[in-house]
Each structure stands twice: as C-alpha cells, then as structure tokens.
Design a protein around this motif. Structure first.
Motif, mmCIF file in Angstrom:
data_model
loop_
_atom_site.group_PDB
_atom_site.id
_atom_site.type_symbol
_atom_site.label_atom_id
_atom_site.label_comp_id
_atom_site.label_asym_id
_atom_site.label_seq_id
_atom_site.Cartn_x
_atom_site.Cartn_y
_atom_site.Cartn_z
ATOM 1 N N MET A 199 -0.153 -2.700 -0.433
ATOM 2 C CA MET A 199 -0.471 -1.916 0.918
ATOM 3 C C MET A 199 -0.080 -0.383 0.662
ATOM 4 N N ASP A 200 0.979 -0.065 -0.029
ATOM 5 C CA ASP A 200 1.340 1.157 -0.437
ATOM 6 C C ASP A 200 -0.067 2.136 -0.985
ATOM 7 N N VAL A 226 -3.406 0.846 -0.916
ATOM 8 C CA VAL A 226 -4.240 1.012 0.086
ATOM 9 C C VAL A 226 -4.149 2.127 0.734
ATOM 10 N N ARG A 227 -3.110 2.330 1.388
ATOM 11 C CA ARG A 227 -2.890 3.454 2.366
ATOM 12 C C ARG A 227 -3.105 4.432 1.621
ATOM 13 N N GLY A 257 3.591 -3.623 3.051
ATOM 14 C CA GLY A 257 2.902 -3.792 4.582
ATOM 15 C C GLY A 257 3.369 -2.398 5.402
ATOM 16 N N PRO A 258 3.008 -2.645 6.733
ATOM 17 C CA PRO A 258 3.259 -1.078 7.411
ATOM 18 C C PRO A 258 4.746 -0.880 7.688
ATOM 19 N N VAL A 299 4.941 -0.990 13.609
ATOM 20 C CA VAL A 299 3.656 -0.738 13.841
ATOM 21 C C VAL A 299 2.866 -1.437 13.176
ATOM 22 N N GLY A 300 1.577 -1.516 13.565
ATOM 23 C CA GLY A 300 0.491 -2.165 12.803
ATOM 24 C C GLY A 300 0.558 -3.613 12.679
ATOM 25 N N CYS A 301 0.036 -4.353 11.932
ATOM 26 C CA CYS A 301 0.104 -5.631 11.714
ATOM 27 C C CYS A 301 0.443 -6.098 10.413
ATOM 28 N N ARG A 357 -1.833 -9.142 8.960
ATOM 29 C CA ARG A 357 -3.056 -8.711 8.367
ATOM 30 C C ARG A 357 -3.101 -8.213 7.014
ATOM 31 N N GLY A 358 -1.892 -7.269 6.692
ATOM 32 C CA GLY A 358 -1.536 -6.875 5.463
ATOM 33 C C GLY A 358 -1.439 -8.007 4.596
ATOM 34 N N ALA A 376 -5.232 -9.011 3.872
ATOM 35 C CA ALA A 376 -5.670 -7.928 2.927
ATOM 36 C C ALA A 376 -5.387 -8.017 1.634
ATOM 37 N N GLN A 425 -6.965 -10.938 -0.358
ATOM 38 C CA GLN A 425 -8.485 -10.633 -0.637
ATOM 39 C C GLN A 425 -8.503 -9.702 -1.743
ATOM 40 N N VAL A 456 -5.710 -1.429 11.282
ATOM 41 C CA VAL A 456 -4.739 -2.502 12.273
ATOM 42 C C VAL A 456 -3.864 -2.724 11.335
ATOM 43 N N ILE A 457 -3.593 -2.716 9.918
ATOM 44 C CA ILE A 457 -2.525 -2.996 9.321
ATOM 45 C C ILE A 457 -1.546 -1.860 9.474
ATOM 46 N N GLY A 491 -1.423 0.504 11.913
ATOM 47 C CA GLY A 491 -1.105 0.890 13.240
ATOM 48 C C GLY A 491 -2.328 2.073 13.429
#
Lengths: 272, 346
Positions: free
Chosen positions: A59-60, A62-63, A90-91, A95-97, A100-101, A104, A107, B74-75, B77
């Motif tokens: 997630m880092d 992807v961000r 994750g987030p 915050v956020g979800c 869903r992280g 993702a 995937q 969404v992930i 925020g």
C-alpha cells in the motif's frame, strides 16, 4: 502449483507474527519455498525474517506511485534463508478502508504472479473485522486456517469469533476454506494446554501445537531474529520445527462449530 | 414517468438520496455542487438532471463537480481529494459550494464536515446524502432544503409568500408554479422566493422574510416545521389538488394570513363552473386508467375528476393518461381534461 496456503488468525498481540515468522523460517529450513504475507496495516509480520527491517508495504508503494507504477521488485523482499516477504500495509490509522487495502493487495499480487511457492503463510490482523480481512480465506487462497490463542478468555473469545467467519465462508458453494487447527501460544497459565485443547475439541477441531512461554522468544526479537535463526538448538526452536512438521502432515480440516458466549465462559471457568 | 411496477418492486419509487438533494442544489444558479464520491455518481445524476431540465426548457448544464474518488482514495481516505476539489471549485468564485456525500464516503468515514469547515471566503454547505442509510429521494430533497435554509438569517417580514420544495424534475413544474401564483394573486399575495427553483444564492437570505410558506406536498412537512421553528413562518402543507382543491387552498391561505377571501373564492367558483361547462361534452364517455398511478392519492383524484365530469370509469373504457402526481389546481385539471379529450377522440 502451491502445495499449501495457510492463514493464521487470532487476537491482536497474541503472537501471530512471531509464530508465523518462526513457522516460515522452520519450513524454509526444511527445504520448502516459502512466501509470507503480512495482512495487517501494522506491517510488522515479516520483521524478524528481515533482520528487523520494516519492508516497504504494497500500500505504501501504491500510495507513492499509483497501482500501475508498482513492480514485483518493489513489494517482494527476500529474508532469512530465502523466505519471500510481503507486507500489505494500509492507510494511516483512523482514515480510509484497511479492508479494501487488503483486497487491492491481493489483486496486485495476483497480477504480478507473486502467489507461488511450496507454502504461502498469511498472517492476518486480530479479527475478521470486515470482508477485506476475510480475503485470505476466500476461494483460491488459504484453505487451511489456524487459530492462534492463549488460554485467556478474551483470546479464546476472538478465536471463537473467527470460527464464526470460517463457518460462514465454508458454507458457500465451492468454498474449500476450513479450520485446520488451534495453536496455543501460552501465557503460562495453569491448565492452559488442557483448556485450549478442550476449546479446540468443542469447536470441532484439534490442538496442533502447544507453544510454551520462553524468554528466548524475547531475546531473539531484541536481536531482530526469529528463534529458529537466533538459537536453533533451543527447545523453543524445536517446538517451532514440530509445529512446521505438524502443519505439513495435518489432514484434519473441519467446518468449525463456534460456541455461545455463555458456553465459552463456562469452559474457561472449568479450567480456572 | 409512467411505471408498471411489480408489487415486489415498490422500492424503485424511493429513489436515491443524492439525486433528491441534487434536484435542489443544482437550482441555485450561481452555486457549484460537489459530489464527494466516485465519478459515476456524478455522471449518472448529471445526465438525469440535464435530460429533465431540457424537458422543462432549461438549457443550462447542472453545475456539478465530482471529487472522482478512486480505489486508492477509498483505501487511504478521500478527505485529500475533497480538499483539492474544493480549492479548485472555490477558485471559480461561486456564490456558494454545496458538498454532497455518497455511499462510499460515509462507509469509510470521511470527515466531510471537517474538510468543509476549514474553507473560507465562500459558504461551503454540507448536505448528508448517503443513500444506503435508508433515505429516499425525498430525504435528499428535505436534507438539502434544511441545509440551504441554514444560509438565511433573521429578516424583516416583507409580506411575500415562499414556495418550498418545488418538484424541479416534474414535467409541469412551471405550470404548477403559475397556478399557485394565480391563486395567490387572487388574494393579493405575491411570491417572495422559490426555495429552491432557479434561485440566486443572495436571494436565500430573504427566506425568513415571507409571511407564509407553501409546501409542494406533505412530504416536505419536516422542512415546513424546521422553517416555522427558525423564522416563525406558518406553512400550508401542499399545493391544491384536483377539482375541489383550489377553493380549500384559498380559504386555508386566507385563514392563515388573516385576509378576506370571499371575492377570490367567488372568482374561483366561476372558473370551476366554466371548466365544467367547457368539458361537458365528455359526459357519459367510458374511460379506463392504464396504468394506475402508483400513488393512491393520484388514483383518488383521477376518480374524483371523472365523477365531476360524469365520465364512466370501466375496465373496457378508452385508456386515458393519469399523471404520476395529481394535477395542480383547476388549470392542472383543465390540462388533464384536454389530454383525456384527445385520447377519446383519437
């Protein structure tokens, strides 16, 4: 073809990451190709396999670069004895979800073709709080779920909750997700092994391994290593190797029968 | 809009909270509405609002902007995306910005109020519109009207009358407004503001100046109550409906405002009689309502009209159209009778 995909679930702080990392280390020394995936925004599942390093999370990446800018080399890191390590991440807290992280992350790993090897170990956050954290149990991923618990009531309560998630998921058509066993990571309570073994029986499963509390676990962590690497000749290291053997030989996969809260409390009182 | 629903499909009429709120906020002509959510929520509503506006001869595009949330937002925020979008929108110097939430941002818990509260220079008004919380289209309308009313402060009475919650998406919105204006004029009353139909942000300030609020229909009573509490303005809960509605409406408005309505009622009786005469040729004709309007009120009003003009409603009668919402005032009834006459002579 992946030989085995297993997921470890249990209450936060119960020792899932320590158990997962030592299990992965032991399995890899037994000659298996291992992938360990930390599915928790806390991202410290693989730290002891990586000499204490907190690896960049999926997630880092992807961000920072967007999903299309991430490559497999950005997310898969090779640690102790060739164990491949991934952290979902994750987030920021609050915050956020995060769920869903996790989805993702799966995937992206699918797209990369990363989900290969002899054994994939999924180390998942404290409880199945939402659909995202049930992802490792879905079709095509972990078919064997291990519950990590101590003899404390709150820990058993969390394990029982996870049984509910497995029961729900295993009722779906084509679902092959099953409860594979209970791992007791002991807090040194009296009659703890008996209690957890009885809990395992009541939820239609069995105790796979009793892991006593041992100071060597803390010493190994302070030295940023798994017990397997830090003190391979210790009694504790042998217990983790036994766990690895039991898991590889285990064929008892069941649909769990979760307990009512009153029954769970009555059980805990019985072994007080 | 004529629908023939299955009984199990009645939830289709409840609609989307977001769409309801948009039917209000997009009618503030110098404001911009930001839909905080994935771009599809905006696109779908933009198309619907644009198409219905064209039906009502409004060519202006609905002033809508999406925060265009992606999976990454969404992930992690969506507050950052909202913040950036608001900066872009405020730079266009609108009269106001309305921020409408969607299902996904209320699921992941974005603090929309906090992000909007940090903006200065232009009023940024939050309207809660997540549809999955169980609200309907009407909930969105009511939420938007109450949120927009928050922009109005105390004002001196000016003797006018507000029209509250017009159905901006209905085909006869202007005709219905004209009919209510006609009736108000009979009593010597004029319209203060149409809250909200083709309104400028500045005019919202005079919301509290009216002596009376007229609600489009009783589903707006929570809005009427809210305005009554804030400004002390009494309200009439609905537009006049059907053949006998106008006289009752005149009496009710006059009673609330403490004015004499005898002359107005007399004129209205004359128009009613004239209407009965004008359509006397329809007497005895057989008609049927297909499909029946979804709303029992619509059925009842259509039956009343048929009875007043001595039409026979039978299953084998000539099919005539029945609008989803009952005709407003005598003029609305006249338009409906023209359509029935065309159907009978077709």
């Amino acid at each position: 073809m992946v030989m085995k995909q297993i997921a470890l679930y249990g209450k936060g702080g119960i020792g899932k990451s320590t158990t997962s990392a030592n299990l992965s280390a032991a399995l890899s020394l037994a000659g298996h190709d291992i992938l360990q995936i930390g599915c928790d925004p806390k991202r410290d599942s693989t730290r002891m396999l990586m000499q204490g390093r907190l690896i960049p999370t999926v997630m880092d990446q992807v961000r920072e670069r967007g999903a299309s800018g991430v490559t497999p080399a950005d997310v898969v890191y090779t640690g102790f004895n060739g164990v491949r390590c991934v952290e979902a991440g994750g987030p920021e807290p609050g915050v956020g979800c995060a769920g869903r992280g996790i989805i993702a992350t799966f995937q992206l790993l699918e797209k990369f073709g990363t989900l290969t090897g002899d054994v994939i170990v999924y180390d998942v956050l404290g409880d199945v709080v939402c659909g995202g954290f049930a992802m490792p149990m879905r079709e095509g991923y972990a078919q064997e779920v291990y519950l990590v618990t101590s003899g404390e009531l709150m820990s058993l309560y969390a394990a029982n909750n996870i049984c509910k998630a497995i029961e729900r998921l295993s009722a779906r058509p084509k679902s092959r997700c099953r409860l594979a066993g209970v791992i007791c990571n002991a807090k040194n309570q009296p009659k703890e092994e008996e209690l957890v073994a009885e809990f395992a029986r009541r939820v239609n499963s069995h105790l796979v391994q009793f892991i006593p509390r041992d100071r060597v676990v803390q010493l190994a962590e302070l030295n940023r290593k798994t017990v397997i690497e830090y003190e391979p000749d210790s009694k504790q290291a042998q217990i983790y190797r036994d766990l690895a053997t039991h898991i590889m030989e285990n064929t008892r996969f069941t649909i769990p029968t979760p307990l009512e809260i009153d029954d769970l409390e009555a059980l805990a009182i019985e072994y007080m | 809009m004529t629908l023939r629903p299955l009984p199990s499909n009645i939830c289709r009429f409840a609609g989307c909270t977001l769409t309801g709120a948009l039917s209000v906020t997009t009618h503030v002509r110098d404001a911009i509405t930001v839909v905080h959510g994935p771009q599809g929520c905006t696109h779908h509503n933009f198309s619907l609002l644009h198409a219905t506006s064209l039906d009502n001869d409004r060519i202006a595009l609905p002033p809508l902007v999406s925060t265009g949330l992606s999976e990454t937002d969404v992930i992690f925020g969506g507050e950052g995306a909202l913040d950036r979008t608001l900066d872009t929108v405020i730079a266009r110097d609108p009269g106001a910005v309305f921020v409408l939430s969607t299902c996904i941002v209320d699921t992941i818990g974005d603090d929309v109020g906090m992000v909007c509260g940090a903006k200065a220079g232009v009023p940024v008004i939050v309207v809660p519109t997540a549809g999955f919380l169980g609200g309907s289209f009407q909930t969105g309308v009511n939420n938007a009207l109450i949120a927009l009313a928050g922009m109005a402060g105390p004002a001196d009475r000016n003797g006018g009358v507000n029209i509250i919650g017009e159905k901006n998406l209905e085909y006869e919105v202007e005709e219905n407004f004209a009919e209510v204006s006609r009736l108000l004029a009979l009593l010597g009353l004029s319209v203060n503001i149409r809250f909200v139909h083709d309104l400028a942000t500045d005019h919202i300030a005079s919301l509290g100046a009216a002596r009376l609020n007229i609600l489009r229909d009783p589903s707006l009573i929570p809005v009427g109550e809210s305005l009554k509490e804030r400004f002390g303005t009494p309200y009439i809960p609905a537009y006049p409906v059907g053949i006998s509605g106008t006289v009752a409406f005149l009496e009710s408005v006059a009673d609330t405002c403490g004015i004499d309505c005898r002359h107005a009622v007399e004129e209205e009786h004359t128009l009613r009689q004239q209407t009965l005469d004008d359509f006397a040729d329809l007497a005895g004709a057989g008609i049927s309502f297909t499909p029946l309007p979804p709303d029992p009120e619509g059925s009842r009003v259509a039956q009343d009209i048929a009875q007043a003009f001595r039409l026979d409603v039978t299953s084998s009668g000539c099919p005539v159209p029945v609008p989803v919402t009952p005709p407003v005032g005598i003029i609305g009834v006249r338009r409906l009778l023209h359509r029935w006459r065309r159907a009978l002579h077709a």
